[in-house]
Design an enzyme around this catalytic site. Structure first.
Site, PDB file in Angstrom:
ATOM      1  N   PHE A 260      47.847  37.715  40.988  1.00  0.00           N
ATOM      2  CA  PHE A 260      47.674  39.073  40.461  1.00  0.00           C
ATOM      3  C   PHE A 260      47.100  38.972  39.042  1.00  0.00           C
ATOM      4  O   PHE A 260      47.660  39.489  38.081  1.00  0.00           O
ATOM      5  CB  PHE A 260      49.011  39.843  40.470  1.00  0.00           C
ATOM      6  CG  PHE A 260      49.738  39.798  41.777  1.00  0.00           C
ATOM      7  CD1 PHE A 260      49.404  40.677  42.794  1.00  0.00           C
ATOM      8  CD2 PHE A 260      50.746  38.865  42.017  1.00  0.00           C
ATOM      9  CE1 PHE A 260      50.076  40.646  44.021  1.00  0.00           C
ATOM     10  CE2 PHE A 260      51.415  38.815  43.229  1.00  0.00           C
ATOM     11  CZ  PHE A 260      51.086  39.708  44.234  1.00  0.00           C
ATOM     12  N   ASP A 282      43.319  37.485  42.685  1.00  0.00           N
ATOM     13  CA  ASP A 282      43.480  38.939  42.602  1.00  0.00           C
ATOM     14  C   ASP A 282      42.705  39.560  43.766  1.00  0.00           C
ATOM     15  O   ASP A 282      41.716  38.996  44.236  1.00  0.00           O
ATOM     16  CB  ASP A 282      42.954  39.483  41.265  1.00  0.00           C
ATOM     17  CG  ASP A 282      43.543  40.860  40.938  1.00  0.00           C
ATOM     18  OD1 ASP A 282      44.491  40.933  40.129  1.00  0.00           O
ATOM     19  OD2 ASP A 282      43.054  41.864  41.504  1.00  0.00           O
ATOM     20  N   SER A 283      43.152  40.738  44.195  1.00  0.00           N
ATOM     21  CA  SER A 283      42.456  41.398  45.305  1.00  0.00           C
ATOM     22  C   SER A 283      41.239  42.184  44.826  1.00  0.00           C
ATOM     23  O   SER A 283      40.423  42.599  45.637  1.00  0.00           O
ATOM     24  CB  SER A 283      43.424  42.331  46.041  1.00  0.00           C
ATOM     25  OG  SER A 283      43.982  43.244  45.129  1.00  0.00           O
ATOM     26  N   CYS A 372      57.328  45.050  37.387  1.00  0.00           N
ATOM     27  CA  CYS A 372      57.115  46.198  36.485  1.00  0.00           C
ATOM     28  C   CYS A 372      57.562  47.488  37.175  1.00  0.00           C
ATOM     29  O   CYS A 372      57.101  48.569  36.847  1.00  0.00           O
ATOM     30  CB  CYS A 372      55.662  46.280  36.034  1.00  0.00           C
ATOM     31  SG  CYS A 372      54.495  46.496  37.384  1.00  0.00           S
TER      32      CYS A 372
HETATM   33  N1  SAH Z   1      48.781  39.860  34.984  1.00  0.00           N
HETATM   34  C1  SAH Z   1      47.755  40.837  34.685  1.00  0.00           C
HETATM   35  C2  SAH Z   1      48.102  42.208  35.173  1.00  0.00           C
HETATM   36  C3  SAH Z   1      48.345  42.303  36.671  1.00  0.00           C
HETATM   37  S1  SAH Z   1      48.229  43.918  37.271  1.00  0.00           S
HETATM   38  C4  SAH Z   1      47.463  40.827  33.181  1.00  0.00           C
HETATM   39  O1  SAH Z   1      48.254  40.240  32.421  1.00  0.00           O
HETATM   40  O2  SAH Z   1      46.461  41.396  32.777  1.00  0.00           O
HETATM   41  C5  SAH Z   1      48.330  43.678  38.971  1.00  0.00           C
HETATM   42  C6  SAH Z   1      47.082  43.133  39.613  1.00  0.00           C
HETATM   43  O3  SAH Z   1      47.395  42.893  40.987  1.00  0.00           O
HETATM   44  C7  SAH Z   1      45.860  44.018  39.630  1.00  0.00           C
HETATM   45  O4  SAH Z   1      44.787  43.350  39.046  1.00  0.00           O
HETATM   46  C8  SAH Z   1      45.563  44.289  41.116  1.00  0.00           C
HETATM   47  O5  SAH Z   1      44.177  44.283  41.401  1.00  0.00           O
HETATM   48  C9  SAH Z   1      46.232  43.114  41.759  1.00  0.00           C
HETATM   49  N2  SAH Z   1      46.696  43.282  43.138  1.00  0.00           N
HETATM   50  C10 SAH Z   1      47.296  44.340  43.707  1.00  0.00           C
HETATM   51  N3  SAH Z   1      47.676  44.050  44.972  1.00  0.00           N
HETATM   52  C11 SAH Z   1      47.299  42.770  45.214  1.00  0.00           C
HETATM   53  C12 SAH Z   1      47.419  41.897  46.312  1.00  0.00           C
HETATM   54  N4  SAH Z   1      48.031  42.282  47.443  1.00  0.00           N
HETATM   55  N5  SAH Z   1      46.945  40.658  46.191  1.00  0.00           N
HETATM   56  C13 SAH Z   1      46.338  40.247  45.063  1.00  0.00           C
HETATM   57  N6  SAH Z   1      46.205  41.031  43.977  1.00  0.00           N
HETATM   58  C14 SAH Z   1      46.675  42.275  44.052  1.00  0.00           C
END
Ligand code: SAH
Length: 428
Positions: A260, A282-283, A372
């Site tokens: 993520f 990330d997705s 979160c």
């Molecule tokens: N750690 C990051 C913030 C993460 S926010 C930072 O410090 O900036 C959560 C992220 O999860 C987003 O970018 C979103 O695109 C991604 N996301 C949501 N569902 C997902 C999934 N099933 N698999 C991979 N990424 C995902």
């Protein structure tokens, strides 16, 4: 970023002498509020403890006329004054408290003072050479329900998520433009929570010139491009700033997996901390594009950094099938449980990814795992992660706790504000 020093009391709060126990008919040129929201008998407890929400089930009657977002006096069943609040007939949260003091009617000058106070409290957190992006106003926790203001260099991004904040837009923008010295204010009132308040999405310029195509910020020595117009939330996850710095300290020589990853903030922090390699998942292709650009902006060679667009749940299993392993794993998923109602499904999601991550961790490796979700308490998150370790057959030590950075404070009387929590675990 420099925040001009202003007298937060300029304009002053409209002080009234203490009144009799019964509420008086306050009038304000800004709101003309005279309506009174009467609580049911026995439903005063949460306001007595200064919790800032009045749920619809606690309301006996509305006495007077008020439009959504307008100010009401919240009174007990015996007529006792409890608070000035923003009323919203379309929301389960029928009123959100601006002020618990009868003499502090929330007119525009009061609003300006509250915003000034929030900005003043952040002043010690600014280090021009290290970080120039921070949250200036954090909603309820700064006594301003529904108002989020994030400053990225000289661009302020405003998110108004409640009817009360929404209908005070003009006064809020005027105060912020004057107090924080920004070049422009961009509105990003496009969070899903607005629908619960009966509000449409709103985005666009509120003050100043259009933002440059790219806004560059600095966070603890690293440079990041932030997309304040199209990026998630207001463009960057400022709440994780201090946690990135702490994880960076553990990164030297480690092979890192960052799930993520969004625009790569943890990945770059680990690289800056001397990680041997970082695989980021990330997705979102858009987020990963920006992440790659952020890496090159910081002169980080492509060789140690691998970016993968995938569903993290699935990717964690695939990595296991490929017999991959890591020395440091970061799990920072999106919000699985916006409220406690969603907690059971969210708990399954957290358990799943944490179990998978623990299986990919080498002995002595570290897992930094976050939630979160306001609907998952710190205690419950600890239990879920402990359950994941047990089911994965992994013995782990809890090395540290994580929380949101101090520009995202939370009121003791408002546990819903403590949304970000995390654990640092070492696999034995
Ligand atoms: N750690 C990051 C913030 C993460 S926010 C930072 O410090 O900036 C959560 C992220 O999860 C987003 O970018 C979103 O695109 C991604 N996301 C949501 N569902 C997902 C999934 N099933 N698999 C991979 N990424 C995902």
């Amino acid at each position: 970023m420099s925040i001009p020093r202003r007298n937060p009391r300029r304009g002053g709060t409209r002080r009234q002498s203490a009144g009799p126990p019964q509420v008086r008919q306050f009038r304000s040129s800004e709101t003309g509020a005279t309506a009174r929201l009467i609580l049911k008998e026995g439903r005063e407890h949460s306001l007595q403890r200064r919790h800032p929400w009045v749920f619809s089930g606690a309301v006996a009657a509305l006495d007077g006329d008020v439009a959504a977002g307008g100010t009401v006096a919240v009174l007990g069943s015996d007529g006792r004054f409890f608070a000035w609040a923003a009323y919203n007939p379309h929301s389960q949260i029928r009123a959100r408290v601006w002020s618990f003091a009868q003499e502090e009617f929330p007119d525009d000058r009061w609003l300006r003072d509250r915003i000034a106070r929030a900005i003043e409290r952040r002043r010690p957190m600014i280090s021009p050479e290290g970080t120039n992006a921070l949250r200036l106003v954090h909603a309820e926790s700064d006594g301003l329900p529904g108002l989020i203001a994030d400053l990225y260099a000289d661009t302020l991004v405003l998110q108004l998520s409640t009817a009360g904040a929404d209908c005070r837009r003009e006064a809020i923008v005027a105060a912020l433009a004057d107090l924080c010295g920004c070049a422009r204010i961009v509105e990003r009132s496009d969070a899903d929570t607005r629908a619960l308040e009966g509000l449409p999405e709103r985005t666009g310029m509120l003050f100043g010139s259009m933002p440059p195509a790219e806004i560059e910020i600095r966070e603890q020595g690293l440079r990041f491009v932030v997309d304040v117009v199209g990026g998630q939330k207001t463009g960057f996850y400022l709440d994780q700033r201090d946690n990135r710095a702490r994880i960076k300290m553990h990164a030297a020589g480690r092979e890192v997996l960052n799930c993520f990853s969004f625009t790569g903030a943890f990945s770059l922090a680990c690289t800056a901390g001397g990680a041997k390699s970082v695989l980021s998942i990330d997705s979102s292709a858009t987020a990963l594009d920006l992440a790659r650009r952020n890496a090159s902006l910081n002169g980080m060679s492509a060789s140690g950094l691998e970016w993968m667009q995938a569903d993290a749940f699935q990717a964690l299993r695939t990595l296991r099938d490929q017999a991959r392993s890591f020395d440091l794993i970061v799990l920072d998923p999106p919000k699985f449980a916006p409220t406690a109602k969603h907690a059971p499904a969210a708990a399954r999601g957290y358990k799943d990814i944490n179990m998978s991550a623990m299986r990919l961790l080498r002995s002595g490796g570290l897992l930094a795992t976050f939630s979160c979700s306001s609907g998952i308490s710190e205690d419950l998150f600890h239990k879920i992660v402990a359950g994941a370790a047990a089911d994965a057959g992994v013995s782990a030590t809890l090395v540290d706790w994580f929380h949101a950075a101090p520009d995202h404070p939370s009121l003791l009387e408002f546990p819903e504000g403590t949304y970000l929590k995390g654990l640092l675990l070492r696999r034995e």
